[in-house]
Scaffold this motif. Structure first.
Motif, mmCIF file in Angstrom:
data_model
loop_
_atom_site.group_PDB
_atom_site.id
_atom_site.type_symbol
_atom_site.label_atom_id
_atom_site.label_comp_id
_atom_site.label_asym_id
_atom_site.label_seq_id
_atom_site.Cartn_x
_atom_site.Cartn_y
_atom_site.Cartn_z
ATOM 1 N N PHE A 151 1.050 1.983 -1.185
ATOM 2 C CA PHE A 151 1.196 1.070 -0.059
ATOM 3 C C PHE A 151 1.824 -0.243 -0.531
ATOM 4 C CE2 PHE A 151 -0.142 -2.257 2.840
ATOM 5 C CZ PHE A 151 0.134 -1.696 4.076
ATOM 6 N N ALA A 152 1.364 -0.745 -1.664
ATOM 7 C CA ALA A 152 1.882 -2.008 -2.196
ATOM 8 C C ALA A 152 3.368 -1.903 -2.536
ATOM 9 C CB ALA A 152 1.075 -2.425 -3.430
ATOM 10 N N PHE A 153 3.768 -0.815 -3.183
ATOM 11 C CA PHE A 153 5.195 -0.622 -3.492
ATOM 12 C C PHE A 153 6.019 -0.589 -2.206
ATOM 13 C CE2 PHE A 153 3.749 1.144 -7.660
ATOM 14 C CZ PHE A 153 4.545 0.359 -8.485
ATOM 15 N N GLY A 154 5.514 0.133 -1.209
ATOM 16 C CA GLY A 154 6.239 0.230 0.059
ATOM 17 C C GLY A 154 6.346 -1.101 0.774
ATOM 18 N N LEU A 155 5.224 -1.828 0.860
ATOM 19 C CA LEU A 155 5.227 -3.110 1.555
ATOM 20 C C LEU A 155 6.097 -4.128 0.831
ATOM 21 C CD1 LEU A 155 4.183 -4.734 3.943
ATOM 22 C CD2 LEU A 155 2.203 -5.374 2.541
#
Length: 189
Positions: A143-147
C-alpha cells in the motif's frame, strides 16, 4: 507586511513527506491524511478550507513558483480547468487508486508478491527497494509503495505545470480538490 500563520508553513510538511518517504516507504501512509481530512472538512463544513489554506502540496507549488521564481507565470489552457477534464482526470486517478487497493489486497491474501517499486507517471515501475528498511507486513508495504507512487506522480506533474504555467495549476484539476468541490456543492444545496 503580512503576518504568517502556522498553516503557511505546511509546504514544509509536504516536502518532508516526500523526503522521508524516499528513505522509508512506510511513511507514505501519512499521505492518507491529505486524502481524508479534505473530505471530512468538505463534508462537515461545506468548504474547501483544506485546499485554500492547509494543502501543503499547493503551498509547495506556490513556494517553488513565487518564492523561488520557478514559473513562467503563463495562463494554463482553459481545458485544464474544464468540467470534463477535471472529471475525466478524477476517474483516471480513481482507477489507479483502486488498482493500488486491489494489489494491496492481493498481497495481503498471498495471491501476489510484494513489488518494491513505485508506479511513476502512471506508466513506469521504478525500483524503490532501498526505501523498505523495516520489517512490516507485505501488504502494508505494498500500500505504501502504491500511495507514494501516486503522490510522487502528482507532485512531478504539479511541479512541471508550475514551471510551465503558474503555481497551483495542478490545483485546477486536483482529484482531491475536485472531490471536495463536489461534496461542498452537494452539502450546500
Amino acid at each position: 507586511m503580512k503576518q504568517n500563520k502556522w498553516y503557511d508553513y505546511m509546504w514544509i510538511v509536504s516536502a518532508a513527506y516526500f523526503t522521508i518517504g524516499f528513505f522509508n516507504i512506510v511513511f507514505a501512509w501519512l499521505g492518507m491524511i491529505c486524502m481524508i481530512i479534505p473530505l471530512i472538512i468538505a463534508a462537515t463544513r461545506g468548504s474547501k478550507t483544506w485546499c485554500n489554506n492547509y494543502c501543503g502540496r499547493g503551498q509547495l507549488f506556490m513556494h517553488l513558483g513565487n518564492t523561488l521564481g520557478m514559473t513562467r507565470r503563463k495562463l494554463a489552457p482553459r481545458w485544464l480547468s474544464s468540467h470534463w477534464f477535471r472529471n475525466t482526470f478524477l476517474i483516471f486517478f480513481m482507477f489507479f487508486f483502486i488498482q493500488m487497493l486491489v494489489f494491496t489486497i492481493m498481497v495481503a491474501k498471498g495471491t501476489r508478491e510484494l513489488h518494491e517499486t513505485i508506479h511513476l507517471l502512471w506508466t513506469f515501475d521504478v525500483p524503490w527497494h532501498w526505501a523498505y528498511p523495516v520489517a512490516v507486513e507485505p501488504w502494508v508495504a505494498q500500500f505504501a509503495f502504491g500511495l507514494y507512487g501516486i503522490m510522487l506522480t502528482s507532485l512531478i506533474v504539479g511541479v512541471i505545470l508550475t514551471i510551465i504555467y503558474r503555481p497551483r495549476t495542478w490545483c485546477t484539476f486536483c482529484p482531491m480538490g475536485n472531490m471536495t468541490q463536489m461534496i461542498c456543492k452537494a452539502k450546500n444545496k
